[in-house]
Design an enzyme around this catalytic site. Structure first.
Site, PDB file in Angstrom:
ATOM      1  N   LYS A  10       1.184  -6.952   5.636  1.00 53.65           N
ATOM      2  CA  LYS A  10       1.268  -8.118   4.749  1.00 53.65           C
ATOM      3  C   LYS A  10       2.595  -8.203   4.011  1.00 53.65           C
ATOM      4  O   LYS A  10       3.182  -7.178   3.651  1.00 53.65           O
ATOM      5  CB  LYS A  10       0.119  -8.060   3.726  1.00 53.65           C
ATOM      6  N   HIS A  12       0.294 -11.861   1.430  1.00 49.15           N
ATOM      7  CA  HIS A  12      -0.675 -11.029   0.715  1.00 49.15           C
ATOM      8  C   HIS A  12      -1.339 -11.773  -0.452  1.00 49.15           C
ATOM      9  O   HIS A  12      -2.554 -11.710  -0.629  1.00 49.15           O
ATOM     10  CB  HIS A  12       0.025  -9.769   0.204  1.00 49.15           C
ATOM     11  N   TYR A  65       0.824  -1.212   0.000  1.00 49.24           N
ATOM     12  CA  TYR A  65       0.000   0.000   0.000  1.00 49.24           C
ATOM     13  C   TYR A  65       0.854   1.256   0.000  1.00 49.24           C
ATOM     14  O   TYR A  65       0.348   2.353  -0.244  1.00 49.24           O
ATOM     15  CB  TYR A  65      -0.929   0.023   1.221  1.00 49.24           C
TER      16      TYR A  65
END
Length: 310
Positions: A76, A107, A47
């Site tokens: 993750k 992930h 992210y």
């Protein structure tokens, strides 16, 4: 309201996901959500905002807004780091300014070409297809995840975007069983078989796209949103709630954790209010009828040149 994981740790049943959150918005988003009562935050190396989340969490803890032990922080392992699990975890911990993670997830069930710790891209080969590393098995990755628990860096480990067969395999070779599986599930993609299988084997299910991606996935993938469904709208009218609240409450009542994403304060507040009401059994049954077996997140097919779910 929390779910007790198989190892005894408790995970708040509603959290805040920070996927696609702008870095400049993170600080206010985290601080305001903590003030509203959120304690569960879902992050990921991919992210690319762990550093900003860490700054906000550090501020909240240092100012006495919340204690570390009251928080449940998930992040993750990205695809490019399957061969470097320890280094990747430590890098996330450093960015998040934490001594340990409450939950660390694989992930995606695919190892790709390593691009460097903290360089979380999706390398493609000369044909424009995800450059998969065939030398690293998911079992090898899981052994390294288990080592993180032994080292005290992580309290719980789990998987994300696994199907029922990969989850079964993980249960077979795991010494430390996955505590959580994070998947896309919502009224249009209920995945009852996978959810029941996981619950049967003591794996908590977290819905990472509990609203079907809403407007964001409509724009990015051209997907259809369950929030426009007439049956769900009718139920929302009955309870004088928003459709999003009905969908989140449905997820909670089927014993799945939900981590909706929003950068708007009013939505943060609205989402957390799903703890204040319950759906009748007849409405839970009615929502079962809208299932379309419809996945809205098409990131692998659209961006990686390969459909991981085919």
């Amino acid at each position: 309201m929390a779910i007790t994981l198989s190892n005894g740790f408790k995970m708040p049943i509603i959290g805040l996901g920070v996927w696609r959150m702008q870095r400049a918005d993170i600080r206010d988003l985290i601080i305001n959500s903590i003030k509203l009562g959120y304690r569960h935050f879902d992050c990921a190396a991919d992210y690319k905002n762990e550093f900003e989340v860490g700054q906000a969490l550090s501020e909240a803890i240092e100012t006495g807004l919340v204690k570390r032990e009251e928080l449940f922080i998930t992040t993750k392992l990205w695809n490019t780091d399957h061969g470097h699990v320890l280094e990747a975890c430590k890098n996330s911990l450093k960015k998040l300014q934490l001594d340990y993670l409450d939950l660390y997830l694989v992930h995606f069930p695919v190892a790709t070409k390593h691009t460097g710790i903290g360089v979380n891209g999706s390398p493609l080969d000369e044909d424009g297809v995800l450059d998969i590393d065939t030398t690293i098995s998911l079992e090898t990755t899981w052994r390294a995840m288990e080592d993180l628990v032994s080292k005290g860096l992580v309290r719980s480990i789990g998987v994300s975007n696994y199907d029922i067969f990969l989850t079964r395999d993980c249960l077979a070779y795991a010494k430390v069983k996955p505590a959580v599986i994070q998947i896309e599930t919502h009224p249009y993609f209920q995945r009852e078989s996978l959810v029941k299988f996981c619950h049967k084997h003591g794996i908590c299910v977290t819905a990472h796209t509990p609203l079907g991606g809403a407007e964001a996935n409509k724009q990015r993938f051209g997907s259809v949103s369950c929030l426009d469904d007439p049956i769900l709208r009718g139920i929302a009218d009955k309870y004088d709630r928003s459709v999003a609240q009905i969908v989140l409450r449905w997820g909670i009542q089927r014993n799945t954790a939900v981590i909706p994403k929003t950068s708007k304060f009013e939505r943060l507040k609205e989402n957390f209010q799903v703890l204040e009401f319950e759906l009748d059994e007849e409405d839970m049954d009615l929502i079962k009828t809208v299932d379309r077996k419809y996945r809205t997140n098409q990131v692998s097919a659209k961006s990686w040149g390969i459909d991981l779910y085919a």
